[in-house]
Design a protein around this motif. Structure first.
Motif, PDB file in Angstrom:
ATOM      1  N   GLU A  69      51.267  35.444  48.945  1.00  0.00           N
ATOM      2  CA  GLU A  69      51.705  34.290  49.728  1.00  0.00           C
ATOM      3  C   GLU A  69      51.487  34.545  51.220  1.00  0.00           C
ATOM      4  O   GLU A  69      51.202  33.625  51.969  1.00  0.00           O
ATOM      5  CB  GLU A  69      53.191  34.015  49.477  1.00  0.00           C
ATOM      6  N   SER A  97      59.988  34.100  36.354  1.00  0.00           N
ATOM      7  CA  SER A  97      58.791  33.336  36.703  1.00  0.00           C
ATOM      8  C   SER A  97      58.954  32.753  38.092  1.00  0.00           C
ATOM      9  O   SER A  97      60.027  32.268  38.444  1.00  0.00           O
ATOM     10  CB  SER A  97      58.558  32.206  35.692  1.00  0.00           C
ATOM     11  N   ASN A  98      57.918  32.824  38.892  1.00  0.00           N
ATOM     12  CA  ASN A  98      57.901  32.343  40.276  1.00  0.00           C
ATOM     13  C   ASN A  98      58.776  33.161  41.216  1.00  0.00           C
ATOM     14  O   ASN A  98      59.108  32.702  42.304  1.00  0.00           O
ATOM     15  CB  ASN A  98      58.240  30.860  40.372  1.00  0.00           C
ATOM     16  N   THR A 110      59.797  35.854  43.998  1.00  0.00           N
ATOM     17  CA  THR A 110      59.161  36.295  45.235  1.00  0.00           C
ATOM     18  C   THR A 110      59.481  37.767  45.450  1.00  0.00           C
ATOM     19  O   THR A 110      60.625  38.183  45.291  1.00  0.00           O
ATOM     20  CB  THR A 110      59.683  35.482  46.439  1.00  0.00           C
ATOM     21  N   ASP A 123      65.016  36.441  41.008  1.00  0.00           N
ATOM     22  CA  ASP A 123      64.201  35.451  41.719  1.00  0.00           C
ATOM     23  C   ASP A 123      63.628  36.018  43.006  1.00  0.00           C
ATOM     24  O   ASP A 123      62.631  35.517  43.515  1.00  0.00           O
ATOM     25  CB  ASP A 123      65.035  34.211  42.052  1.00  0.00           C
ATOM     26  N   ARG A 158      54.140  36.209  45.015  1.00  0.00           N
ATOM     27  CA  ARG A 158      54.883  35.402  44.044  1.00  0.00           C
ATOM     28  C   ARG A 158      54.369  35.730  42.642  1.00  0.00           C
ATOM     29  O   ARG A 158      53.162  35.813  42.413  1.00  0.00           O
ATOM     30  CB  ARG A 158      54.711  33.908  44.322  1.00  0.00           C
ATOM     31  N   HIS A 195      53.436  35.000  39.020  1.00  0.00           N
ATOM     32  CA  HIS A 195      52.984  33.839  38.225  1.00  0.00           C
ATOM     33  C   HIS A 195      52.832  34.161  36.749  1.00  0.00           C
ATOM     34  O   HIS A 195      52.341  33.342  35.990  1.00  0.00           O
ATOM     35  CB  HIS A 195      51.669  33.296  38.795  1.00  0.00           C
TER      36      HIS A 195
END
Length: 117
Positions: free
Chosen positions: A96, A65-66, A68, A36, A112, A114
């Motif tokens: 971001e 997914s998502n 950072t 993550d 991030r 996507h």
């Protein structure tokens, strides 16, 4: 490494693992993926430009997914940060934040993911 593990334990950060391994060996990340959060501090300025591009291109294999990604890089001439930001976009990441103070050479970017891992 011992200090990192003690800090994690003291803060009761269950699910956080400190690992000491060869960062250039993709097998090192097997137990961490999909991640993550990926921190590339002190990495992108210490490898060749081609390896920077390859590293960013490989990040979707590491990221959930998502996820950072936080990265740092000097802006010494020649400044590679515009290319780095483009390579992140090419790999499915949205910017971001990008912090590059005018009075120093460091920069910090946050992207991030996507895409699909």
């Amino acid at each position: 490494m011992a200090a990192a593990r003690m800090g994690i334990s003291a803060a009761r950060l269950d699910g956080i693992t400190a690992t000491q391994a060869d960062a250039g060996d993709f097998a090192t990340y097997r137990t961490a993926a999909p991640a993550d959060l990926v921190v590339l501090a002190g990495v992108l300025g210490n490898i060749s430009d081609g390896d920077v591009q390859s590293t960013i291109g490989a990040l979707p294999r590491l990221c959930a997914s998502n996820a950072t990604v936080i990265w740092t890089r000097t802006r010494r001439h020649p400044d590679l940060t515009p290319a780095i930001r483009g390579w992140f976009a090419d790999a499915g990441f949205a910017e971001e934040a990008f912090h590059a103070p005018s009075d120093v050479l460091f920069s910090v970017g946050v992207h991030r993911f996507h895409g699909q891992p």
